[in-house]
Motif scaffolding. Structure first.
Motif, PDB file in Angstrom:
ATOM      1  N   ALA A  10       0.804  -1.193   0.000  1.00  0.00           N
ATOM      2  CA  ALA A  10       0.000   0.000   0.000  1.00  0.00           C
ATOM      3  C   ALA A  10       0.835   1.238   0.000  1.00  0.00           C
ATOM      4  O   ALA A  10       0.555   2.186  -0.701  1.00  0.00           O
ATOM      5  CB  ALA A  10      -0.900   0.018   1.192  1.00  0.00           C
ATOM      6  N   THR A  13       2.692   2.847  -3.145  1.00  0.00           N
ATOM      7  CA  THR A  13       1.907   3.574  -4.111  1.00  0.00           C
ATOM      8  C   THR A  13       2.129   5.070  -4.062  1.00  0.00           C
ATOM      9  O   THR A  13       1.914   5.760  -5.043  1.00  0.00           O
ATOM     10  CB  THR A  13       0.420   3.323  -3.837  1.00  0.00           C
ATOM     11  N   SER A  34      -5.979   4.783   5.566  1.00  0.00           N
ATOM     12  CA  SER A  34      -5.217   3.859   4.731  1.00  0.00           C
ATOM     13  C   SER A  34      -5.645   2.437   5.066  1.00  0.00           C
ATOM     14  O   SER A  34      -5.655   2.051   6.231  1.00  0.00           O
ATOM     15  CB  SER A  34      -3.715   4.035   4.980  1.00  0.00           C
ATOM     16  N   ASN A 142      -4.644   9.232  -6.978  1.00  0.00           N
ATOM     17  CA  ASN A 142      -6.015   9.739  -6.999  1.00  0.00           C
ATOM     18  C   ASN A 142      -6.053  11.260  -6.979  1.00  0.00           C
ATOM     19  O   ASN A 142      -6.820  11.881  -7.706  1.00  0.00           O
ATOM     20  CB  ASN A 142      -6.800   9.208  -5.802  1.00  0.00           C
ATOM     21  N   ASP A 158      -4.354   4.591  -4.917  1.00  0.00           N
ATOM     22  CA  ASP A 158      -4.916   3.247  -4.910  1.00  0.00           C
ATOM     23  C   ASP A 158      -3.930   2.329  -5.628  1.00  0.00           C
ATOM     24  O   ASP A 158      -3.192   2.777  -6.523  1.00  0.00           O
ATOM     25  CB  ASP A 158      -6.259   3.186  -5.640  1.00  0.00           C
ATOM     26  N   THR A 160      -3.324  -2.143  -6.772  1.00  0.00           N
ATOM     27  CA  THR A 160      -3.776  -3.526  -6.751  1.00  0.00           C
ATOM     28  C   THR A 160      -2.604  -4.450  -7.064  1.00  0.00           C
ATOM     29  O   THR A 160      -1.637  -4.051  -7.716  1.00  0.00           O
ATOM     30  CB  THR A 160      -4.898  -3.782  -7.784  1.00  0.00           C
ATOM     31  N   MET A 184      -6.244  -5.089  -2.658  1.00  0.00           N
ATOM     32  CA  MET A 184      -6.636  -3.729  -3.029  1.00  0.00           C
ATOM     33  C   MET A 184      -6.145  -2.789  -1.930  1.00  0.00           C
ATOM     34  O   MET A 184      -6.442  -3.015  -0.754  1.00  0.00           O
ATOM     35  CB  MET A 184      -8.150  -3.622  -3.164  1.00  0.00           C
ATOM     36  N   SER A 186      -5.682   1.281  -0.598  1.00  0.00           N
ATOM     37  CA  SER A 186      -6.029   2.694  -0.727  1.00  0.00           C
ATOM     38  C   SER A 186      -5.394   3.425   0.441  1.00  0.00           C
ATOM     39  O   SER A 186      -5.616   3.065   1.598  1.00  0.00           O
ATOM     40  CB  SER A 186      -7.546   2.888  -0.720  1.00  0.00           C
ATOM     41  N   GLU A 188      -3.697   7.317   2.091  1.00  0.00           N
ATOM     42  CA  GLU A 188      -3.452   8.754   2.071  1.00  0.00           C
ATOM     43  C   GLU A 188      -2.134   8.991   2.784  1.00  0.00           C
ATOM     44  O   GLU A 188      -1.792   8.281   3.754  1.00  0.00           O
ATOM     45  CB  GLU A 188      -4.570   9.531   2.776  1.00  0.00           C
TER      46      GLU A 188
END
Length: 193
Positions: A10, A13, A34, A142, A158, A160, A184, A186, A188
Motif C-alpha cells: 500500500a 503507491t 489507509s 487519486n 490506490d 492492486t 486492493m 487505498s 493517504e
C-alpha cells in the motif's frame, strides 16, 4: 492469511505524480485513512475478505523524478482483521502464520516505473512469514494537493496486486481454498513535519 502481503504494498503507491519539487520530500501515511483489503476464493462457494488498517509507513517522494522515489511500510501480522474471531485465530495458528505479536509484514520499494500521468508500477520486496519475494503494485495517484482541513500537502493513492499464498508458505488447504489472493490498497499520505 494473505493480508500480510498487502500493507507493505500500500505504501509503495505514494511515490509518483505530484507537483514538482526540488528534492525528495518525506511523507508519512495517514493511518486513519489507509487500508489494505484482501480477498480469496473459499471452496468455490464464496469470496472471503479481510483487511489491514492503521499501519504506518514512510515515503520519500521526488516529484521531478518520481521513479527516484521510495517507500517503506511495516505492520504486525496480528493487526489483520477478518470479521470473525475464529478465522483470525486460525490464521495466526501453525496452519498458516504461526504468528505472535512480534511478527511483522514489511514492504520496501526497489523500483518505480512511471506508466502515465497518474499511474506507475511499483516493485518492491515483500517480507511475510519469514519469506521475501518481489511484488509489483499497479498504482494510481487519486489526488495530490493541499488538504482542505489539515491545510498541508497531501496525496492519495490506490493500488492492486495479486499474490500466491503458497509463495509465502501459507498455502494450507489450496487449491480448495484459493491460492491466489487479490489485494486492493487505498492510502493517504501527508507531508512530514
Amino acid at each position: 492469511m494473505i493480508s500480510k502481503f498487502i500493507a507493505p504494498a500500500a505504501l509503495a503507491t505514494a511515490m509518483f505524480a505530484t507537483p514538482a519539487l526540488a528534492a525528495p520530500e518525506a511523507y508519512v501515511l495517514d493511518s486513519s485513512h489507509s487500508q489494505i483489503v484482501f480477498s480469496y476464493d473459499h471452496l468455490g462457494y464464496s469470496t472471503t475478505y479481510g483487511m489491514f488498517s492503521g499501519f504506518a509507513g514512510e515515503i520519500a517522494f521526488d516529484a521531478e523524478d518520481p521513479a527516484a522515489s521510495s517507500v517503506t511500510v511495516s505492520m504486525p501480522v496480528t493487526s489483520m482483521m477478518t470479521g470473525w474471531e475464529a478465522r483470525f485465530e486460525h490464521f495466526m495458528s501453525g496452519d498458516f502464520f504461526g504468528a505472535d505479536a512480534e511478527e511483522m509484514v514489511t514492504f520496501t520499494s526497489t523500483g518505480i516505473e512511471v506508466t502515465g500521468d497518474n499511474t506507475a508500477l511499483i516493485t518492491g520486496d515483500l517480507t511475510l512469514n519469514g519469506v521475501t519475494k518481489s511484488v509489483v503494485l499497479d498504482a494510481v495517484l487519486n489526488q495530490a494537493g493541499n488538504h482542505p482541513m489539515a491545510e498541508k500537502p497531501w496525496a492519495g493513492f490506490d493500488a492492486t496486486t495479486t499474490l500466491l499464498r503458497s509463495d509465502f508458505n501459507v498455502g494450507a488447504f489450496a487449491p480448495f481454498v484459493g491460492d491466489e489472493v487479490s489485494v486492493m490498497i487505498s492510502i493517504e499520505a501527508m507531508k512530514a513535519e
